[in-house]
Design an enzyme around this catalytic site. Structure first.
Site, PDB file in Angstrom:
ATOM      1  NE  ARG A 194      19.971 -13.240   4.239  1.00  0.00           N
ATOM      2  CZ  ARG A 194      20.530 -12.071   3.983  1.00  0.00           C
ATOM      3  NH1 ARG A 194      21.067 -11.841   2.807  1.00  0.00           N
ATOM      4  NH2 ARG A 194      20.573 -11.140   4.907  1.00  0.00           N
ATOM      5  N   GLY A 208       8.862  -2.746   4.712  1.00  0.00           N
ATOM      6  CA  GLY A 208      10.169  -3.015   4.125  1.00  0.00           C
ATOM      7  C   GLY A 208      10.353  -2.205   2.854  1.00  0.00           C
ATOM      8  NE  ARG A 209      13.713   0.583   0.409  1.00  0.00           N
ATOM      9  CZ  ARG A 209      13.728   1.195   1.590  1.00  0.00           C
ATOM     10  NH1 ARG A 209      12.676   1.129   2.379  1.00  0.00           N
ATOM     11  NH2 ARG A 209      14.797   1.854   1.992  1.00  0.00           N
ATOM     12  CD  GLU A 268       7.702   4.201  -1.569  1.00  0.00           C
ATOM     13  OE1 GLU A 268       7.656   3.125  -0.978  1.00  0.00           O
ATOM     14  OE2 GLU A 268       8.459   5.142  -1.251  1.00  0.00           O
ATOM     15  CG  HIS A 287       8.755   5.243   2.345  1.00  0.00           C
ATOM     16  ND1 HIS A 287       9.458   4.743   1.267  1.00  0.00           N
ATOM     17  CD2 HIS A 287       9.419   4.789   3.434  1.00  0.00           C
ATOM     18  CE1 HIS A 287      10.488   4.018   1.696  1.00  0.00           C
ATOM     19  NE2 HIS A 287      10.487   4.045   3.002  1.00  0.00           N
ATOM     20  CB  ALA A 338       8.269   3.513   8.539  1.00  0.00           C
TER      21      ALA A 338
END
Lengths: 336, 373
Positions: B233, B289-290, B319, B337, B339
């Site tokens: 950002r 991340g997503r 998912e 997923h 991680a």
């Protein structure tokens, strides 16, 4: 006009003499895979193009004129061969390993030896760490799981094990071993090692005995070369010392590990897992391993990226040029 | 973490207060501190007394956290967990029940939303606790408006997630899983040498989101000889990696992208077709991340068409559904997923959840509060 090994341009004239004859035991795959021609500054003698069997070929006037031998990891340079080629003063191999070369005989005869030097060590180290992460975090196993369409909810796949905090023992702290160590440190692993002798400027704890190393580690990464001392050095005893949760990664040579014992221990659950790029009888892989989820199998690819192959081709050419210009070799094999 | 010490202190009238700060700030209330059940608290009209002195605090448990079950850990004592799935009532009615309206905290997990509506219906809630590092399933703005504290997984997962990101990257570049498949189906013996991989060293890697996880990823990438740059950002003041304010520009100048940011309005589908094309035919993308940070449909199409070199994915838009086309590709590594799922991190996470609950209900600072950036 002397050559400089770092020049990127066309090879300079080598002492203004006819191209030195180099016995080429096998066409190096590294060149053919990249579609790279062999340099014409050397006259490559190619036994496979002769109708004569190798023995007779070596006796021919042509072969006896050879001043260097270029070989790969697959084709041995024996004492007998060296005896029959008294003109040879240099042996270059495209491999990092030297087990196929009678190095002692080379030394006796004052023959210089050059290998792949550092060309592969990063790629091999990268794969070693990749295999370790894969086994501990079950990357390939979970990919298989995903592809089978088995995934149906969160947290249902088997738990992995964290890298950080793991004690990892490096067997053989040469160029590759050191690079593996550096990478492992970034993941928070505690590195120790076994080598023929302790390395003077290295701060990792040294264990003179590989069994003792295994006892004090959660994972072993085999980075050494294959020779008489290291053959089957990783015995059943060593693997049992590593333990039920222990992981072994091998990017050296298959025969450094007693493969039959390792397979048995994996099947029986006495060893936690294995990441293997090399096997005793390539390309044959013990069938029992194909059924195990805690093993990652790699078809001896540790060195095969275009980048390292290209580096290797450059290195071979530069070693030959340097030698015949009376300059130091770029990747000589030195006494330790 | 234990709360036993509170019990000793509370019953004495010495100045050994469990709330020393409050005693200084509210000296006029100091004598009432141990008398009334509601001790002085600068933050609210009356802080609760220590845990052991009253009935267990009610916590709405939106989903039983697998993090506890996977390591065989029971939920902590001292709290009353209200479980919607154990009630015969539909969820809406369950929320309206007296029991649930007394809930002071909500414990949720990744993907199980805490909405503005839910918060409105549970006015006693003062804490939302999630087992995830990600916060996209929580209406943070509404929490802020209502003065509801939010706590997450803190740094518990950062190393693990970074490790997997690198594992996926090595796998895609060096074809580890594909090579394993090759061997297992007997092709090494029958078809000969396997394909070339691609070297890590010298690759330009772009980290998208340089938070805790992104920094751990960058550190590991450097050990492999990659050149790291990033998009975030805002530029990070003490970081030496080159900064790109535009993620497409980052992709243009990189060989690899590693998605390490959170999911929010700005990052949703941030990695679009344009960005992926800028990454190029040899480009590799890794996402821990997503799923929705990437426009998944576009990515799949580019992978199938050969316009994108490869992908290592731990997260997906829908998912547990994985786009079917990916299952046929050899240059993609799929991870369900996982991680965060190592024995070590789950253990730490469970400690953290318990620690946060205990801290909050003892008016101590949260261990892993989510702060505005």
């Amino acid at each position: 006009m002397t050559s400089h090994p770092q020049n990127d341009g066309a090879p300079p004239p080598l002492d203004r003499r006819p191209p030195p004859p180099v016995l080429l035991l096998r066409h190096p795959t590294q060149f053919s895979v990249l579609d790279r021609p062999l340099p014409d500054t050397f006259r490559f003698l190619k036994p496979w193009k002769s109708p004569l069997p190798l023995g007779d070929f070596l006796s021919s006037a042509d072969a006896r004129a050879a001043e260097a031998i270029l070989t790969s990891g697959m084709t041995p340079v024996t004492a007998e061969m060296l005896r029959r080629l008294p003109g040879v003063r240099l042996v270059v191999t495209t491999s990092a390993g030297l087990e196929h070369i009678d190095v002692a005989e080379c030394r006796r005869r004052g023959i210089a030896v050059a290998n792949a030097g550092d060309a592969y060590s990063e790629d091999v180290a990268d794969l070693a760490v990749g295999l370790l992460i894969d086994v501990l975090r079950k990357v390939s196993a979970s990919d298989r799981y995903g592809r089978r369409g088995s995934w149906s909810g969160e947290g249902e796949f088997a738990l992995g094990s964290k890298l950080g905090g793991k004690r990892v023992g490096i067997v053989g702290l040469g160029r590759t071993g050191l690079k593996v160590a550096k990478r492992l440190e970034a993941f928070g692993c505690a590195v120790s090692y076994n080598s023929r002798k302790a390395k003077p400027y290295v701060s990792y704890p040294f264990h003179s005995n590989v069994c003792e190393l295994a006892t004090n580690c959660d994972a072993l990464v085999i980075c050494c070369g294959l020779n008489e001392e290291t053959h089957h050095m990783i015995t059943r005893e060593v693997l049992l010392a590593l333990g039920k949760e222990g992981v072994v990664v091998n990017i050296g040579r298959g025969s450094i590990i007693d493969e039959k014992e390792m397979v048995q221990l994996l099947v029986q659950g006495e060893l936690g897992g294995a990441g293997l790029d090399v096997f005793e009888n390539e390309p044959n892989v013990p069938e029992e391993l194909l059924a195990l989820d805690n093993v990652v199998l790699s078809p001896h690819r540790a060195v095969f990226t275009p980048e390292s192959l290209s580096d290797l081709c450059d290195l071979v050419i530069r070693n030959l040029e340097a030698f015949f210009s009376n300059k130091p070799l770029l990747s000589p094999v030195l006494d330790e | 973490m234990t709360v036993g010490h509170h019990m000793d202190d509370v019953d004495s009238s010495t100045s050994l207060s469990p709330f020393p700060k409050q005693q200084q700030q509210n000296s006029s209330l100091s004598t009432t501190q141990f008398d009334s059940p509601m001790a002085a608290d600068p933050e609210s009209s009356g802080g609760p007394p220590p845990l052991r002195r009253r009935a267990p605090r009610c916590v709405l448990l939106l989903r039983h956290p697998p993090h506890f079950t996977l390591i065989d850990r029971p939920l902590p004592d001292g709290f009353r967990f209200l479980k919607p799935w154990e009630s015969p009532l539909p969820f809406d009615d369950f929320l309206a029940s007296d029991d649930v309206r007394s809930a002071e905290a909500i414990l949720t997990s990744q993907g199980v939303p805490v909405t503005a509506d839910m918060l409105r219906r549970l006015p006693a809630v003062r804490l939302v606790l999630t087992t995830s590092a990600g916060l996209n399933h929580i209406d943070l703005a509404e929490c802020r408006r209502r003065g509801v504290a939010v706590a997450g997984a803190g740094e518990v997962y950062s190393e693990e997630v970074a490790d997997l990101a690198i594992g996926l990257l090595i796998d895609v570049l060096r074809k580890v899983s594909a090579g394993d498949r090759y061997v297992r189906r007997g092709s090494w013996s029958s078809e000969g040498e396997f394909a070339l991989g691609s070297k890590l060293g010298g690759k330009r890697a772009g980290v998208v989101g340089l938070g805790r996880i992104g920094l751990e990823v960058a550190k590991r990438l450097e050990a492999f000889g990659c050149t790291v740059s990033y998009n975030s950002r805002k530029k990070k003041p003490y970081v030496l990696y080159p900064f790109y304010s535009d993620v497409r520009e980052l992709a243009t100048n990189c060989d690899v992208l590693v998605i390490c940011c959170g999911l929010n309005e700005q990052t949703h589908h941030m990695i679009n077709r344009e960005v992926l094309l800028a990454l190029g035919k040899e480009g590799v993308i890794v996402n821990i991340g997503r799923g929705s940070i990437i426009d998944e449909k576009e990515m799949v199409q580019l992978l199938v068409q050969g316009e994108l070199g490869g992908a290592g994915l731990d997260v997906f838009e829908n998912e547990p559904k994985v786009p079917e086309e990916l299952l046929a590709l050899d240059n993609v590594v799929l991870s369900p997923h996982t991680a965060v799922f190592t024995t070590e991190s789950l253990s730490e996470l469970c400690d953290l959840v318990v620690g946060n609950l205990e801290a909050f209900f003892s008016d101590k600072p949260l261990l892993s509060p989510v702060l505005d950036e």
